[in-house]
Write an enzyme that holds these catalytic residues in place. Sequence first.
Site, PDB file in Angstrom:
ATOM      1  N   PRO A   2      43.835  43.867  41.769  1.00 63.69           N
ATOM      2  CA  PRO A   2      43.321  44.966  42.513  1.00 63.69           C
ATOM      3  C   PRO A   2      44.423  45.797  43.134  1.00 63.69           C
ATOM      4  CG  PRO A   2      42.313  42.885  43.153  1.00 63.69           C
ATOM      5  CD  PRO A   2      43.279  42.620  42.070  1.00 63.69           C
ATOM      6  N   GLU A   3      44.384  47.051  42.861  1.00 66.24           N
ATOM      7  CA  GLU A   3      45.223  47.987  43.609  1.00 66.24           C
ATOM      8  C   GLU A   3      44.298  48.601  44.647  1.00 66.24           C
ATOM      9  OE1 GLU A   3      47.833  50.420  41.146  1.00 66.24           O
ATOM     10  OE2 GLU A   3      47.552  49.047  39.489  1.00 66.24           O
TER      11      GLU A   3
END
Length: 271
Positions: A2-3
């Site tokens: 996840p960014e």
Amino acid sequence: MPELPEVVVTLRGVSPHIVGKRVVSVAVREARLRWPVPEELPALLCGQALLEGRQRGKYLLFRFAEGHLMIHLGMSGSLRIVRPDTPVGKHDHVDITFADGTVLRYTDPRRFGTIQWLVDAPEQHPLLCHLGPEPFAEAFSGDYLYQASRGRKVPVKQFLMDNKVVVGVGNIYANESLFRSGIRPTVAAGKVSRARFGVLAEQVREVLARAIEQGGTTLRDFVGGDGKPGYFKQQLYVYGRGGENCLQCGALLREVRQGQRATVYCPGCQR
DNA sequence: CCCAAGACCTGGCGGC
DNA sequence: TGCCGCCAGGTCTTGG
């Protein structure tokens, strides 16, 4: 992992199901994450109501009366709402159950994530106190990037991925925003002009906003808080496309390694 | 201070 | 089908 977009999508997905509710039990099946999950976590959380959920960079912060639950998803983590009777998978490390039976489940195959309990203000925590501005904050601008980069020799891509410079931009979105800005990832940050940083700041926000709208980017295992994958993958111009043709000019996309991460760019469009 | 590389993990994939 | 090496959304730590 996840960014920023995946973290935001996760937060939006889980929040409506848990904010305002009281924790009744916490199951820690595997405490060995990046740092150990505190043994006292169940005792600390039980009986307390979750007052608010927010995000700082890629960190999720859930506020309770007595402190904050801080969660980072690492490379492979996800957080979602499941029904109480949902079978437990191999990498479902932590469950937090609320009074109405809602379960917040933390899953993380690689265990690079972290779950911590913060007694003091999150902003003062060692992991958070040196973070740069949020990309959607006013402080993040072309002028800011220009100032911060003077004299820096690191390639602009690594500069952009540095959390002390700006939070939330990981490998996917660094590649994509540089492509959209026409900037070659390998150029020294200190050599990029003020004008080009203006474009870059704008494109970083643009690409992150579009990704959030699409529910994030799912490469293999990311799921939002509601268990659904993200669809931004269909709009990636360069990430994961080394050796293929540029969607803008048709040239062969070039792939190099920077700081042990794959960088893909178009030699024609990015100079 | 700045920068590069190593470390932490599991699992999926391509190649033989 | 099986094994092996390489790769993956992050970021802290170490060493020059």
